[in-house]
Design a protein around this motif. Structure first.
Motif: not given
Length: 559
Positions: A104-126
């Protein structure tokens, strides 16, 4: 504004000198394009507080930690972030995915990236979770390369990297790109002022009811054969004393817990390294042996029949209900919590640990990183859309200063810790919480010292988070396993390799997990193993192994 500078420990003051020594060092790595550096602006040597003259807000995407969720709904409730806002002038608005489930975390992350509406900081396993890896995330315009930002505005992280070749290596991709501010757990960082830091980072392993063993006059199991005899005794000899025959000899919390058992055959449930050769555990002959054994245990009722659907609450109920005989988990959130809660309920309960199990005639292996310098692939990246990249870098870098590290690790002096002979010590509110919270759950109300985000942990936290005698003992047992086959953190395939790898593993891992459960539960006979291996080969697992081998070889060649 109080900063308690006069009360910093000798550890912190000495470490500050260490930072000043290295703050003038510059990495020799090639700086990638995409610099956000302002022309002619000199690098800072310390983080000025407050960082900004007028308050600003930075948004951060980060998954909620279960230890925080035990008492709070948002990271803004944690005392450390309120104090950081006072010191820096920067407010963090946290964006948490609706679920703590990895998918679910990965799905929400992907939706966020696809929208282009990105926060200033992103905690993720790149490395592991972004399709194409960190360099692709930079190329896609999702995050910034950090080399220039670190060089100009992160003197403390820069000093840490300059002082520790292993950390410097782990924090970069093959072309030298820095992409993340990591959670750094280096017990050697302050070795000069703390000559005996606790080096134990093996904080996950095998746990067992020692009182049941004693009642049945059994020795602690080591080999898989030993475990079989112990589990059979737990099943048939009523160690709980209930007379109901409802003991669960081995109680996994989900299929993921049970998958750890394949390590007893010297393999990992993913990639590992055997004498420099990369292998994929579920694509080996040893994997067939492990499945054969676990399927036998399941058929004989030694493994919880509901292992695949057991969630955290159900798992707790089975352990706390005096039904579970053994399980795997962390030193603090699982083991330490159960020790405290079960002793309070019944002082005769005795929990302990075992060495990582192994097949007779072989040796015990660990596949969790020991003495981690930085978390593998995970950390806080700065969004390419942020208008405050400089300020974000400075806010993050404060966590690598002695003062910022102490705050992030121990929380608020007088509320979660006190200074004793120049050393921070957790208060009883944390170590013996009146509400029955574990040490990590109680600490999470004040700091991120239980793990997560971006800072260097103050070393004293380790012994105090693992303060129970049972925890100290169990860490020693778990560390007896060899680390010879552990894949090092920071191995980064190229963009093309990572994209290919993700395509292959999305199929392979889904099929692997499906077949694991079906074979264990007897829904698919082990005689189908050759067909399973052929299917993995058809899906491209050998290509993925070659890619990982090439990435590993490049990592080992890094200077």
């Amino acid at each position: 504004m109080k900063r308690n500078l006069g009360k910093l420990s000798a550890l912190s003051l000495s470490a500050a000198l260490l930072v000043s020594v290295f703050s003038g060092c510059t990495s020799n790595a090639t700086k990638p394009t995409g610099s956000t550096e302002k022309s002619g602006e000199a690098a800072i040597s310390t983080i000025p507080l407050p960082i900004v003259s007028k308050p600003i807000t930075l948004k951060m995407f980060v998954a909620m930690d279960a230890k925080v969720a035990a008492t709070m709904k948002n990271y803004n409730e944690i005392a450390v972030f309120k104090e950081l806002e006072k010191r820096t002038g920067i407010h963090i608005e946290f964006i948490h995915p609706a679920s703590m489930d990895a998918a679910a975390i990965k799905e929400q992350f992907n939706l966020m990236v696809a929208s282009g509406d990105l926060p200033d900081l992103i905690y993720y396993n790149w490395i592991n979770d972004y399709n194409g890896g960190p360099n692709k995330a930079i190329k896609d315009g999702v995050i910034l390369p950090l080399n220039d930002l670190v060089d100009k505005y992160a003197p403390n992280l820069k000093a840490f990297m300059a002082s520790d070749p292993k950390a410097n290596k782990q924090l970069r991709t093959d072309d030298g790109t820095i992409y993340v501010f990591p959670e750094a757990q280096s017990p050697n960082q302050f070795a000069k002022v703390n000559p005996n830091p606790n080096p134990a980072f093996q904080t996950f392993g095998w746990q067992i009811r020692e009182d049941w063993l004693e009642k049945l006059n059994l020795k602690k199991p080591e080999t898989i054969d030993d475990w079989y005899e112990v589990l059979k005794a737990f099943k048939t000899k009523n160690p709980s004393g209930s007379g109901k025959g409802d003991e669960i000899p081995l109680a996994p919390k989900g299929a993921g817990d049970l998958q750890n058992w394949v390590r007893a055959w010297g393999i990992n449930y993913g990639f590992y390294v055997d004498n420099g050769k990369v292998k994929y555990g579920p694509y080996t002959p040893e994997y067939k042996d492990s499945l054969t054994t676990l399927a036998k245990w399941y058929k004989e009722g030694l493994i919880d029949p509901d292992f695949g659907i057991t969630d955290a609450k159900q798992f707790d109920a089975k352990v706390m209900g005096n039904r579970a005989g053994s399980w795997v988990g962390s030193t603090s959130g699982t083991f330490g919590r159960f020790v405290q809660l079960m002793k309070a309920k019944d002082p005769s309960v005795k929990l302990g640990g075992t060495v990582p199990p192994y097949v007779k005639g072989t040796k015990s292996y660990n596949f969790n990183i020991d003495e981690i310098k930085v978390a593998s692939g995970g950390g806080v990246a700065i969004s390419a859309k942020s208008k405050y990249a400089k300020e974000a870098a400075m806010w993050l870098d404060y966590g690598y200063s002695p003062e910022g590290g102490l705050l992030n690790t121990f929380g608020i002096e007088g509320q979660s810790y006190k200074m004793v002979n120049g050393s921070p010590q957790l208060l009883p509110e944390i170590t013996n919480n009146p509400q029955g919270l574990s040490i990590d759950e109680a600490l999470s109300k004040y700091s991120r010292g239980s793990g997560g985000l971006a800072f260097i942990m103050t070393p004293e936290i380790w012994q105090q988070r693992m303060a129970l005698p049972e925890q100290q003992k169990i860490i020693g047992l778990w560390k007896e396993g060899s680390y010879d086959r552990t894949m090092p953190p920071g191995v980064t395939p190229t963009i093309e390799e990572s994209t290919k790898m993700a395509s292959v593993l999305s199929q392979v891992n889904t099929y692997r997990d499906e077949m694991f459960s079906k074979i264990i539960m007897g829904q698919v006979p082990i005689t189908e193993f050759d067909n399973y291996m052929a299917k993995l080969k058809q899906m491209g697992i050998e290509d993925a192994i070659k890619i990982q081998q090439a990435a590993y070889d490049r990592y080992m060649a890094r200077k």
